[in-house]
Design a protein around this motif. Structure first.
Motif, PDB file in Angstrom:
ATOM      1  N   ARG A 252       0.746  -1.033   0.310  1.00 15.40           N
ATOM      2  CA  ARG A 252      -0.241   0.084   0.541  1.00 15.40           C
ATOM      3  C   ARG A 252       0.661   0.701   0.039  1.00 15.40           C
ATOM      4  NH1 ARG A 252      -4.646  -0.232   2.793  1.00 15.40           N
ATOM      5  NH2 ARG A 252      -5.296   1.870   2.639  1.00 15.40           N
ATOM      6  N   SER A 258       4.825   7.096  -1.296  1.00 13.26           N
ATOM      7  CA  SER A 258       5.141   7.701   0.263  1.00 13.26           C
ATOM      8  C   SER A 258       5.846   7.531   0.399  1.00 13.26           C
ATOM      9  CB  SER A 258       3.610   7.240   1.054  1.00 13.26           C
ATOM     10  OG  SER A 258       3.569   7.630   2.509  1.00 13.26           O
ATOM     11  N   LEU A 262       2.403   3.856   5.655  1.00 17.23           N
ATOM     12  CA  LEU A 262       1.251   3.963   5.666  1.00 17.23           C
ATOM     13  C   LEU A 262       0.885   3.399   7.034  1.00 17.23           C
ATOM     14  CD1 LEU A 262      -0.244   4.205   2.173  1.00 17.23           C
ATOM     15  CD2 LEU A 262       0.553   6.108   3.463  1.00 17.23           C
ATOM     16  N   ALA A 265      -2.962   4.044   7.401  1.00 17.52           N
ATOM     17  CA  ALA A 265      -3.789   4.369   6.310  1.00 17.52           C
ATOM     18  C   ALA A 265      -4.055   2.641   5.941  1.00 17.52           C
ATOM     19  CB  ALA A 265      -3.737   5.164   5.331  1.00 17.52           C
TER      20      ALA A 265
END
Length: 283
Positions: A252, A258, A262, A265
């Motif tokens: 993810r 990123s 995360l 999230a």
């Protein structure tokens, strides 16, 4: 279940306690965090602000918890990066005090020393402290391949090398050793392995390699592995759950582009990983 987690803390991002505490809480665990530092962000950015706390803070906080009459509820102590010898000694003193209150409590140590490609990145004396004091005191450790090789004093290229290195570590004290970021001569170029050695044998799990250079994944997997070991009493199954969850988390993170993992999230990965990877018995 309560776990005492003694690690660094950052306000922005997810490393140390900010990568370990929430995943354990998401699994329904009561976590008592003690921070060894408070920084604005992790040091990988090259610049940061904040403070390194005096090692006496650890003993003071543990004493305060004991004064509440609840220290016996602690089932495990978790530690990661140790910035100084004094901090390491204070962590081991905390472990001793928890074990005095609850003789069944275990100590899980992530012996942070270095990594392949970077070499040793901790302060002088910390690797020796890990080898001579922290690892022998631990019930469970989670080194990466570089750290396992350094602690065992041997190169690790084959399965036979891995078995020999693990035997050396078990002889030092820990009953359970999970090795992360493992690349042996039979590991495919597009894969990476995890392995766990415990009284029930040696098991390995292979996952696709991800192009992901974020910090904090090691802190997260150590925390998840500890929780699952306490609940399942099956280190192989615990590695499967923890490793699969972190692979989902990193997948993810990569998809989002990123720089920070995360943790919030992608939190459903901690509870129900998108994919459970297969275990292989190599005992």
């Amino acid at each position: 279940m309560a776990i005492l987690s003694i690690q660094s803390h950052v306000a922005y991002g997810h490393v140390g306690n900010t990568s370990a505490v929430f995943p354990m809480q998401r699994l329904g665990v009561e976590v008592w965090p003690i921070h060894t530092v408070q920084f604005s962000n992790h040091t990988g950015y090259g610049a940061w602000r904040g403070q390194v706390f005096d090692a006496g803070l650890i003993a003071d906080c543990v004493a305060g918890i004991a004064e509440r009459g609840v220290l016996g509820q602690c089932e495990a102590v978790l530690s990661g990066y140790m910035g100084s010898h004094d901090t390491g000694s204070a962590i081991l003193d905390a472990v001793a005090r928890v074990r005095e209150a609850n003789p069944r409590a275990i100590y899980a140590c992530d012996p942070v020393i270095g990594d392949v490609g970077r070499g040793i990145f901790v302060r002088p004396g910390i690797p020796e402290f890990m080898r001579d004091r922290a690892v022998p005191a631990a019930d469970l450790i989670t080194p990466n391949q570089f750290e396992l090789a350094w602690l065992a004093g041997r190169e690790i290229a084959t399965l036979a090398d891995l078995r020999a290195a693990l035997a050396t570590l078990h002889a030092m004290g820990p009953k359970t050793v999970m090795v992360t970021s493992l690349m042996l001569d039979d590991t495919a170029a597009d894969a990476v392995d995890l392995a766990v050695s415990h009284p029930g044998g040696l098991h390995r799990m292979r996952t696709p390699k991800l192009d992901c250079a974020v910090n904090g994944a090691g802190d997260c997997i150590a925390a998840l592995f500890l929780v699952h070991c306490l609940r399942m009493e099956d280190p192989a199954a615990a590695m499967q759950r923890a490793g699969s969850a972190v692979h989902g988390l990193l997948t993810r993170t990569v998809a989002a582009g990123s720089r920070e993992i995360l943790t919030v999230a992608a939190q459903e990965e901690f509870v129900e990983p998108s994919r459970l990877f297969e275990l292989e018995s190599v005992a």
